[in-house]
Design an enzyme around this catalytic site. Sequence first.
Site, short mmCIF file in Angstrom:
data_model
loop_
_atom_site.label_atom_id
_atom_site.label_comp_id
_atom_site.label_asym_id
_atom_site.label_seq_id
_atom_site.Cartn_x
_atom_site.Cartn_y
_atom_site.Cartn_z
N LYS A 35 1.72 -7.12 -1.42
CA LYS A 35 2.81 -6.36 -0.83
C LYS A 35 4.11 -6.89 -1.43
CE LYS A 35 4.76 -6.06 3.82
NZ LYS A 35 4.44 -6.32 5.23
N ASP A 129 4.54 -3.06 17.75
CA ASP A 129 4.42 -1.92 16.84
C ASP A 129 2.97 -1.50 16.66
OD1 ASP A 129 5.53 0.03 15.24
OD2 ASP A 129 5.51 -1.20 13.44
#
Length: 143
Positions: A35, A129
């Site tokens: 990432k 989240d």
Amino acid sequence: MPVQKGSETEMSYRKWTPVPRKVKAKEGGEAYALKSQSKAAIMENNLQDHVLMEREILMQLDHPFIIKLICAFQDTRYVYFLLALLIGGELFTFLRKHQRFSEPTTKICSAGVILGFEHMHAKKIACRDLKPENLVLARDGYL
């Protein structure tokens, strides 16, 4: 309000929201997810604390139902997180394709989320989240 595809908001969101890519180790050929986040986009969106907190939290977690951060590093332009590769895709994509889960599948997915939360809560970490887009399936189908 949902972000409209192609809108300025969506383009800004996509600029700083990294999409991991598959990479392989030079020695041994082990596959990982890398990432990469643009430092410029992090600064532009005032996400420095968010990225640092994400790294700190992931470094604390070691559980089969939570993505494993192998290491984090940076160069002059990007911050990188090397993660365990989960090749099954997002739960959201799977759910959209199948439209609904059978009861046994629902129980297995729910159990994985609960066990992951239990591990995080034991370390005094709260997840704010939780959504199907943030749940990723491994090759064996587990979260």
